[in-house]
Scaffold this motif. Structure first.
Motif, short mmCIF file in Angstrom:
data_model
loop_
_atom_site.label_atom_id
_atom_site.label_comp_id
_atom_site.label_asym_id
_atom_site.label_seq_id
_atom_site.Cartn_x
_atom_site.Cartn_y
_atom_site.Cartn_z
N ARG A 15 0.86 -1.15 -0.03
CA ARG A 15 -0.09 -0.03 -0.17
C ARG A 15 0.80 1.35 -0.09
O ARG A 15 0.72 2.16 -0.52
N MET A 16 2.10 1.26 0.52
CA MET A 16 2.75 2.33 0.49
C MET A 16 3.45 2.56 -0.66
O MET A 16 3.53 3.51 -1.13
N MET A 17 3.83 1.54 -1.30
CA MET A 17 4.51 1.57 -2.75
C MET A 17 3.43 1.94 -3.74
O MET A 17 4.03 2.98 -4.67
N PHE A 52 10.80 2.17 9.21
CA PHE A 52 10.97 0.65 8.53
C PHE A 52 11.37 -0.25 9.39
O PHE A 52 10.64 -1.40 9.05
N TYR A 53 11.98 -0.29 10.32
CA TYR A 53 12.58 -1.27 11.04
C TYR A 53 11.48 -2.35 11.79
O TYR A 53 11.38 -3.52 11.62
N PRO A 54 10.45 -1.56 12.53
CA PRO A 54 9.52 -2.59 13.11
C PRO A 54 8.59 -3.11 11.57
O PRO A 54 7.91 -4.20 12.15
N MET A 55 8.64 -2.96 10.66
CA MET A 55 8.07 -3.62 9.58
C MET A 55 8.66 -4.82 9.40
O MET A 55 7.91 -5.87 8.83
N THR A 56 9.92 -5.09 9.72
CA THR A 56 10.60 -6.45 9.33
C THR A 56 10.40 -7.51 10.06
O THR A 56 10.49 -8.60 9.43
N PHE A 66 12.05 0.88 2.27
CA PHE A 66 13.34 0.65 2.44
C PHE A 66 14.52 1.69 2.04
O PHE A 66 15.45 1.71 2.46
N LEU A 67 13.89 2.78 1.56
CA LEU A 67 14.73 3.70 1.11
C LEU A 67 14.43 5.34 1.78
O LEU A 67 13.30 5.53 1.76
N PHE A 68 15.38 5.56 2.56
CA PHE A 68 15.24 6.63 3.57
C PHE A 68 16.49 7.43 3.65
O PHE A 68 17.53 6.91 3.39
N ASN A 69 16.53 8.67 4.07
CA ASN A 69 17.54 9.68 4.25
C ASN A 69 17.93 9.93 5.57
O ASN A 69 18.90 10.61 5.80
N ASP A 77 3.58 -10.65 8.76
CA ASP A 77 4.25 -9.86 7.59
C ASP A 77 3.73 -8.62 7.08
O ASP A 77 2.67 -8.47 6.50
N GLN A 78 4.50 -7.60 7.43
CA GLN A 78 4.10 -6.07 6.79
C GLN A 78 4.74 -6.15 5.37
O GLN A 78 4.33 -5.10 4.77
N LEU A 79 5.75 -6.69 5.00
CA LEU A 79 6.36 -6.48 3.76
C LEU A 79 5.99 -7.24 2.58
O LEU A 79 5.83 -6.67 1.49
N VAL A 80 5.65 -8.38 2.79
CA VAL A 80 5.22 -9.30 1.67
C VAL A 80 3.63 -9.91 2.07
O VAL A 80 3.87 -10.81 3.25
N SER A 81 2.83 -9.52 1.59
CA SER A 81 1.53 -10.11 1.91
C SER A 81 1.32 -11.53 2.29
O SER A 81 1.72 -12.40 1.42
N PRO A 82 0.85 -11.90 3.71
CA PRO A 82 0.69 -13.44 3.74
C PRO A 82 -0.37 -13.86 2.92
O PRO A 82 -0.34 -15.28 2.80
#
Length: 314
Positions: A178-180, A198-202, A187-190, A260-265
């Motif tokens: 949904r973010m994409m 990002f980290y808690p999503m992993t 994954f891309l931040f400054n 999983d928050q990164l790749v949908s279950p």
């Protein structure tokens, strides 16, 4: 992705690390801890020929045994497998690879980083180590690479274990999906605020890591942003496997953390039973990386799967 530490290593090093520059001290603690853990688990570092690049690896276990190759996900490295791999080194020849552009394997802007190119490097590595066939285990992007190899080169793949694997279109998008869709790649931040988001999503059950080390990990992501963007673009330009799953005839285990928050279950229901010879395990309490979040339980499930495979050519 998640970096893991032993309390013993942290205790031994914290005095010396405290005089180092923050957050570089976190990197010192992390590297020393990984070296200690890999030694305790019977693994050593070695490089191997990946065709167009030298690949850094952990290797261990009896060389005469069946080989198990473990492949990490995007932005991760070989360290994510250490506590999982310890459950295999007594009975299997274990190879854990840093893919091109990840971990200690260099990034080369001239290389391609799609699933087929990374898979070709894995096969070149197997050739260089004298491994004709192997059990392949992959997480996320690594799972996509494993599935691609199982489809394109089944003669090289004794079995495929896909852990929260990318590579098919899920019926429902993940949080990241949904973010994409809104143009935001987590994954891309400054800055460190981006990492803290990002980290808690992993993971749903992340093992404890000291803040000094998390700060160091954040600086690594920020420093590598441009190369991570290149690798992400190459990888996501790879054609998905939705229409080819029935052609995969390799025995396959699909494992998923329901949190999983990164790749949908929901993608698990596409992989399996989309692949004809497929088994499925779901962890209701885990997230994107079960091999870190619960290495003992997830390793036991993989070992059970491998033990029950029909006899075949090593």
């Amino acid at each position: 992705m998640k970096k893991i530490l032993t309390l013993a290593a942290l205790t031994a090093l914290i005095g010396g690390a405290s005089i180092a520059t923050w957050p570089a001290a976190g990197g010192l603690i992390y590297r020393a801890s990984m070296a200690l853990e890999s030694t305790l688990y019977g693994l050593h570092t070695a490089d191997a020929d990946g065709g167009d690049i030298r690949l850094e690896t952990y290797q261990g276990g009896p060389e005469s045994a069946e080989a198990v190759v473990m492949i990490h996900g995007y932005s991760a490295d070989k360290d994510v497998w250490l506590r999982f791999a310890r459950h295999f080194t007594s009975d299997y020849r274990v190879i854990i690879v840093d893919l091109a552009g990840h971990g200690e394997t260099p990034y080369d802007p001239a290389l391609r980083y799609d699933a087929s190119s990374q898979g070709a490097r894995v096969m070149a590595m197997m050739d260089s180590l004298g491994i004709r066939r192997a059990h392949l285990i992959g997480n996320s992007m690594g799972g996509f690479i494993v599935a691609r190899l199982a489809h394109d080169h089944p003669e090289r793949v004794r079995s495929a274990t896909l852990i929260d694997a990318a590579g098919v279109t899920p019926p429902e998008p993940s949080v990241m999906g949904r973010m994409m869709a809104q143009g935001d790649n987590p994954f891309l931040f400054n800055d460190r605020e981006g990492f803290q988001r990002f980290y808690p999503m992993t993971m749903a059950k992340a093992p404890w890591v000291p803040g000094i080390t998390l700060d160091w990990i954040a600086t690594q992501y920020i420093a590598k942003r441009a190369q991570l963007a290149h690798i992400f673009a190459d990888f996501h330009a790879t054609g998905l496997l939705d229409g080819q799953l029935t052609e995969i005839r390799v025995p396959t285990l699909v494992m998923w953390g329901a949190q999983d928050q990164l790749v949908s279950p929901t993608a698990a229901s596409i992989w399996c039973p989309g692949i004809p010879n497929c088994q499925r395990v779901t962890y209701d309490d885990l997230g994107h990386m079960p091999m870190i979040e619960d290495p003992t339980r997830s390793a036991a499930d993989v070992r059970r799967f491998l033990a029950n495979l029909p006899a075949g050519t090593p």
